[in-house]
Design a protein around this motif. Structure first.
Motif, PDB file in Angstrom:
ATOM      1  N   GLY A  88       1.362  -1.426  -0.114  1.00 23.84           N
ATOM      2  CA  GLY A  88       0.079   0.091   0.097  1.00 23.84           C
ATOM      3  C   GLY A  88       1.018   1.157  -0.223  1.00 23.84           C
ATOM      4  N   SER A  89       1.910   1.040  -0.303  1.00 27.21           N
ATOM      5  CA  SER A  89       3.088   2.159  -0.012  1.00 27.21           C
ATOM      6  C   SER A  89       2.558   3.652  -1.256  1.00 27.21           C
ATOM      7  CB  SER A  89       4.468   1.760  -0.147  1.00 27.21           C
ATOM      8  OG  SER A  89       5.132   0.973   0.566  1.00 27.21           O
ATOM      9  N   LEU A  90       1.954   2.909  -2.880  1.00 27.55           N
ATOM     10  CA  LEU A  90       2.615   3.938  -4.111  1.00 27.55           C
ATOM     11  C   LEU A  90       1.517   4.827  -3.514  1.00 27.55           C
ATOM     12  CD1 LEU A  90       2.599   1.117  -6.715  1.00 27.55           C
ATOM     13  CD2 LEU A  90       4.408   2.535  -5.113  1.00 27.55           C
ATOM     14  N   ASN A  91       1.407   6.027  -3.855  1.00 29.56           N
ATOM     15  CA  ASN A  91       0.817   7.225  -3.778  1.00 29.56           C
ATOM     16  C   ASN A  91       1.534   8.325  -4.570  1.00 29.56           C
ATOM     17  OD1 ASN A  91       2.093   8.528  -1.275  1.00 29.56           O
ATOM     18  ND2 ASN A  91       0.868   6.894   0.489  1.00 29.56           N
ATOM     19  N   SER A  92       0.708   9.255  -4.768  1.00 26.76           N
ATOM     20  CA  SER A  92       2.281  10.629  -5.004  1.00 26.76           C
ATOM     21  C   SER A  92       2.297  11.053  -4.001  1.00 26.76           C
ATOM     22  CB  SER A  92       0.651  11.637  -5.222  1.00 26.76           C
ATOM     23  OG  SER A  92       0.162  12.011  -3.905  1.00 26.76           O
ATOM     24  N   ASP A  93       2.485  10.999  -3.204  1.00 24.32           N
ATOM     25  CA  ASP A  93       3.897  11.597  -2.055  1.00 24.32           C
ATOM     26  C   ASP A  93       4.924  10.641  -2.106  1.00 24.32           C
ATOM     27  OD1 ASP A  93       2.365  13.357  -0.775  1.00 24.32           O
ATOM     28  OD2 ASP A  93       1.924  11.974   1.274  1.00 24.32           O
ATOM     29  N   PHE A  94       4.484   8.732  -2.152  1.00 30.24           N
ATOM     30  CA  PHE A  94       5.690   8.291  -2.162  1.00 30.24           C
ATOM     31  C   PHE A  94       6.605   8.730  -3.603  1.00 30.24           C
ATOM     32  CE2 PHE A  94       7.400   3.482  -3.791  1.00 30.24           C
ATOM     33  CZ  PHE A  94       7.866   3.629  -2.363  1.00 30.24           C
ATOM     34  N   LYS A  95       5.712   9.283  -4.543  1.00 35.23           N
ATOM     35  CA  LYS A  95       6.382   9.651  -6.549  1.00 35.23           C
ATOM     36  C   LYS A  95       7.326  10.207  -5.885  1.00 35.23           C
ATOM     37  CE  LYS A  95       5.337  10.287 -10.754  1.00 35.23           C
ATOM     38  NZ  LYS A  95       4.105  11.016 -11.192  1.00 35.23           N
ATOM     39  N   PHE A  96       6.760  11.176  -4.942  1.00 33.18           N
ATOM     40  CA  PHE A  96       7.898  12.834  -5.349  1.00 33.18           C
ATOM     41  C   PHE A  96       8.900  12.475  -4.689  1.00 33.18           C
ATOM     42  CE2 PHE A  96       9.324  15.920  -1.946  1.00 33.18           C
ATOM     43  CZ  PHE A  96       9.221  16.933  -2.547  1.00 33.18           C
ATOM     44  N   GLN A  97       8.604  11.117  -2.978  1.00 34.38           N
ATOM     45  CA  GLN A  97      10.062  10.986  -2.234  1.00 34.38           C
ATOM     46  C   GLN A  97      10.563   9.819  -2.890  1.00 34.38           C
ATOM     47  OE1 GLN A  97      10.163  12.160   1.253  1.00 34.38           O
ATOM     48  NE2 GLN A  97       8.642  13.032   0.989  1.00 34.38           N
ATOM     49  N   ALA A  98      10.796   9.441  -3.867  1.00 32.31           N
ATOM     50  CA  ALA A  98      10.759   8.823  -4.684  1.00 32.31           C
ATOM     51  C   ALA A  98      12.075   8.994  -5.881  1.00 32.31           C
ATOM     52  CB  ALA A  98      10.744   7.503  -5.594  1.00 32.31           C
ATOM     53  N   SER A  99      11.470   9.971  -6.251  1.00 29.61           N
ATOM     54  CA  SER A  99      11.693  11.181  -7.251  1.00 29.61           C
ATOM     55  C   SER A  99      13.532  11.646  -6.190  1.00 29.61           C
ATOM     56  CB  SER A  99      11.233  12.466  -7.772  1.00 29.61           C
ATOM     57  OG  SER A  99      10.331  11.443  -8.697  1.00 29.61           O
TER      58      SER A  99
END
Length: 324
Positions: free
Chosen positions: A264-275
């Motif tokens: 359940g990790s995947l979301n917009s916040d996760f995408k920003f942190q990955a970037s």
């Protein structure tokens, strides 16, 4: 007249008391908010007195005298956070590694392993592996400092970080912690298997994993197994790891990313942190090249990575940012 005087005094006293109560309430609220931003040090409970003091000194050197909180990471914490991921710790397990968690604003997760008495005692796990795992666990926008008074592989050091998060009021999801621990074990194993290979580096692999997470986040929980496999192949190719990662290792990477999705990790916040993590790995690799003052390149140096960093540095002069 006497009655009116007493009534007036009673009303005045009540008003003052109410004001004091409201003032106290506001003060407590402010203090609680401040505590949530104070750095937290999680100290391994097996440290002896001198080791404990030296560990505190090592970790707080970056605070320049600012306040911090202390907590202890015990065998009980290892059982709580790590056993669900498949470990076999007991409440009597030794804990040597220590960590400090310091919140930042919108800079992603940054990890630094700090030498203890001039020696890096984290023998297996790398900074990039810690950062990727912390990202999977749901940790955001902070600096993490890790050290150990004795040589250890470092696989359980994040238990202290999870404990520090709780002290700051953030309760992490256990499924995400499990996925993070699986990830750190998988990446450490692949890194160990590929040590000494000229067409491989730990930074390349972790950058590929972080970029794969970013790609998966665009599709959130709807990303299919086939899409995950395509993303893996694409990112391994982009990071020049096609010939370095064998089929068994690809399958292990697929499994860890499948766990990331299912946690359940995947979301917009996760995408920003990955970037943010991708950018930090790029900058670190670029800095490594710049700091290499001799003509001898690092063992794990990859020319294409260096060339990309060189082009990015030129682009930065004109655009003020790196290409990721």
């Amino acid at each position: 007249m006497k009655f009116i005087k007493h009534l007036f005094l009673s009303i005045t006293a009540f008003t003052v008391l109410t004001s004091l109560m409201n003032l106290n309430s506001i003060t407590v609220k402010a203090d609680t908010s401040e505590l949530s931003t104070i750095p937290v040090i999680a100290l391994g409970t097996s440290l002896k007195s001198k080791q404990r003091q030296q560990t505190i000194k090592v970790l707080t050197q970056f605070l320049h005298g600012a306040n911090y909180q202390e907590t202890n990471t015990t065998g009980k914490d290892l059982v709580k956070y790590l056993n669900p991921a498949g470990n076999n710790f007991t409440i009597n397990s030794k804990v040597w590694s220590s960590a400090m968690l310091q919140k930042t604003k919108n800079h992603g997760v940054q990890v630094q392993i700090i030498p203890y008495h001039g020696k890096n005692n984290i023998t297996t796990t790398t900074e990039d592996q810690y950062a990727n795992a912390a990202l999977t666990a749901g940790i955001q926008n902070c600096k993490i400092y890790i050290t150990s008074a004795v040589p250890i592989d470092g696989s359980n050091a994040l238990a202290g970080v999870y404990k520090a998060c709780k002290e700051q009021g953030t309760n992490l999801n256990q499924k995400q912690i499990d996925a993070a621990q699986d990830e750190i074990n998988t990446l450490s194993s692949i890194n160990n298997q590929n040590k000494g290979e000229n067409n491989y580096s730990d930074s390349q692999l972790n950058k590929a994993i972080a970029e794969a997470k970013k790609d998966m986040s665009s599709q959130k929980s709807n990303v299919s197994n086939d899409q995950i496999k395509a993303i893996i192949n694409n990112q391994l190719s982009n990071n020049h790891l096609d010939n370095a990662i064998n089929n068994d290792q690809r399958n292990a990477i697929f499994k860890l990313l499948e766990n990331v999705r299912d946690s359940g990790s995947l979301n917009s916040d996760f995408k920003f942190q990955a970037s943010q993590l991708v950018g930090q790995i790029n900058k670190k690799a670029h800095k490594l090249v710049n700091n290499n003052k001799s003509n001898t390149l690092p063992t794990n140096f990859n020319f294409l990575d260096w060339f990309t960093g060189f082009i990015n540095s030129i682009a930065k002069l004109f655009k003020g940012s790196y290409f990721f």
